[in-house]
Design an enzyme around this catalytic site. Sequence first.
Site, PDB file in Angstrom:
ATOM      1  N   LYS A  88       0.803  -1.290  -0.078  1.00 56.26           N
ATOM      2  CA  LYS A  88      -0.142  -0.008  -0.095  1.00 56.26           C
ATOM      3  C   LYS A  88       0.779   1.305   0.030  1.00 56.26           C
ATOM      4  O   LYS A  88       1.588   1.412   0.754  1.00 56.26           O
ATOM      5  CB  LYS A  88      -0.990   0.071   1.077  1.00 56.26           C
ATOM      6  N   ASP A 133      -0.426  -0.525  -4.661  1.00 61.20           N
ATOM      7  CA  ASP A 133      -1.375  -0.125  -4.589  1.00 61.20           C
ATOM      8  C   ASP A 133      -1.788   1.393  -4.041  1.00 61.20           C
ATOM      9  O   ASP A 133      -1.450   1.332  -2.883  1.00 61.20           O
ATOM     10  CB  ASP A 133      -2.549  -1.133  -3.848  1.00 61.20           C
ATOM     11  N   GLU A 176      -1.385  -0.237  -8.912  1.00 63.60           N
ATOM     12  CA  GLU A 176      -2.868  -0.239  -8.841  1.00 63.60           C
ATOM     13  C   GLU A 176      -3.495   1.034  -8.423  1.00 63.60           C
ATOM     14  O   GLU A 176      -2.919   1.629  -7.409  1.00 63.60           O
ATOM     15  CB  GLU A 176      -3.235  -1.360  -7.934  1.00 63.60           C
ATOM     16  N   GLU A 202     -11.683  -1.802  -9.399  1.00 61.03           N
ATOM     17  CA  GLU A 202     -12.344  -2.028  -8.319  1.00 61.03           C
ATOM     18  C   GLU A 202     -13.442  -1.423  -7.989  1.00 61.03           C
ATOM     19  O   GLU A 202     -14.381  -1.579  -7.386  1.00 61.03           O
ATOM     20  CB  GLU A 202     -11.559  -2.312  -6.993  1.00 61.03           C
ATOM     21  N   ASP A 254     -14.611  -6.099  -9.036  1.00 65.44           N
ATOM     22  CA  ASP A 254     -14.869  -6.948  -7.746  1.00 65.44           C
ATOM     23  C   ASP A 254     -16.007  -7.967  -7.989  1.00 65.44           C
ATOM     24  O   ASP A 254     -17.108  -7.149  -8.533  1.00 65.44           O
ATOM     25  CB  ASP A 254     -15.035  -6.098  -6.746  1.00 65.44           C
ATOM     26  N   HIS A 265     -10.849  -8.017  -7.969  1.00 64.44           N
ATOM     27  CA  HIS A 265     -10.301  -7.510  -6.765  1.00 64.44           C
ATOM     28  C   HIS A 265     -11.268  -8.235  -5.673  1.00 64.44           C
ATOM     29  O   HIS A 265     -12.394  -8.723  -5.757  1.00 64.44           O
ATOM     30  CB  HIS A 265     -11.006  -6.200  -6.761  1.00 64.44           C
ATOM     31  N   GLU A 273      -6.409 -12.222  -5.435  1.00 62.95           N
ATOM     32  CA  GLU A 273      -6.114 -11.614  -4.346  1.00 62.95           C
ATOM     33  C   GLU A 273      -6.562 -12.061  -2.843  1.00 62.95           C
ATOM     34  O   GLU A 273      -7.486 -12.513  -2.689  1.00 62.95           O
ATOM     35  CB  GLU A 273      -6.840 -10.142  -4.500  1.00 62.95           C
TER      36      GLU A 273
END
Length: 375
Positions: free
Chosen positions: A166, A194, A220, A246, A269, A296, A329
């Site tokens: 992240k 991400d 991402e 997502e 997702d 996702h 994921e």
Amino acid sequence: MKVTDITVHILQAPLSEPFHWAIGEATARASAIVEITTDTGLVGWGECFGPAGPAAAMIEAYKPWLIDADPLASEKIWQDLYAAFRDQGQKGVPICAISGIDIALWDIRGKHFDAPIHQLMGGPLRREVKAYATGTYRKRSGDPLEYICDEVAGYAAEGFSAVKLKIGFEVREDAALIRAVRKVIGTDIGLMLDANHGYDAVDAIKLGKMVQDLDIGWFEEPVAPEDLDGYCAIKAAIDIPLAGGECEYTRFGFREILRRRAIDYLQPDTAAAGGLSECKKIADMANAFGVRYVPHVWGSGIGLAAALQLLAVLPHNPPGRRPWEPLLEFDRSEHPFRQAIMRDPIEHSGGIVRIPDGPGLGIEIDRNALENFKI
Ligand code: CA
């Protein structure tokens, strides 16, 4: 067979320690779990990604189209529900609600025909998938350079072949952390980034140029989901593939992303973009455009199971003797009921997850656990 009722169970559980990412913080995990019952006694389970209360309210609004409907006619039901609120509900919560309903209807279809969903969708193309670890969230205190390096070392030791980091906070700090993480995991483990759309294109390009020598798998959500021009500008400026999706919905939403080739790894997702029916269509569109698809996943075991059924039937892209294989994921952040509501939790072994092959989603729900987390 007829639908007799549809119930939304809103589950919620506080976290032992809050965690945050570029644009938000979690102090609890919550989810809208969908249960559809039929006159034959068969029950289907689904999950809606996103805010649970609003999804439950939308499902209540869809009820008149569901009661007495044939649950095997899920394609017709999808069209009816989408058409019902088309003018005001093309994205967001209305589609998250349809997603949970569609997943539950597929679960019923599988149980009716005593077959896993992926078999009824024409698969499987694969019986197991490589999982990548999603985690590395920030704590309210401590040095991320220390606790995140410890965390990723743990994923490497568990056998994960890829981890996602992240970022999206501050470019120089993020770049230093990325470099430190790459050093900890070495060059054999995949590393994805991400930003949770915490940057604008200026900072995303700056960050990308600072770390593009580190063999980054994908970058991402570098910018806000609405900013497709930003995605295209970043793609043109840096040597890292982009991922995202997502926050996008239905074949209609993904059409523009694909047409403009704004994203290299599409990430709908399953519990938000329209359910299994719609995500299979989006995956086939991605295949036609030569774009990779990695679902996702950030929900309970039900959303995870739905993603696995879809992963089993994702077309190979590119075709060939050794095609690139889609990844799962695998969210490693704290989630008190992710596995607790499942009679047989979905776990990884050395970074590999087997696709459940029981009827429907291939899972059984522990009703006692469900009641324990209900609000
Ligand atoms: Ca993400």
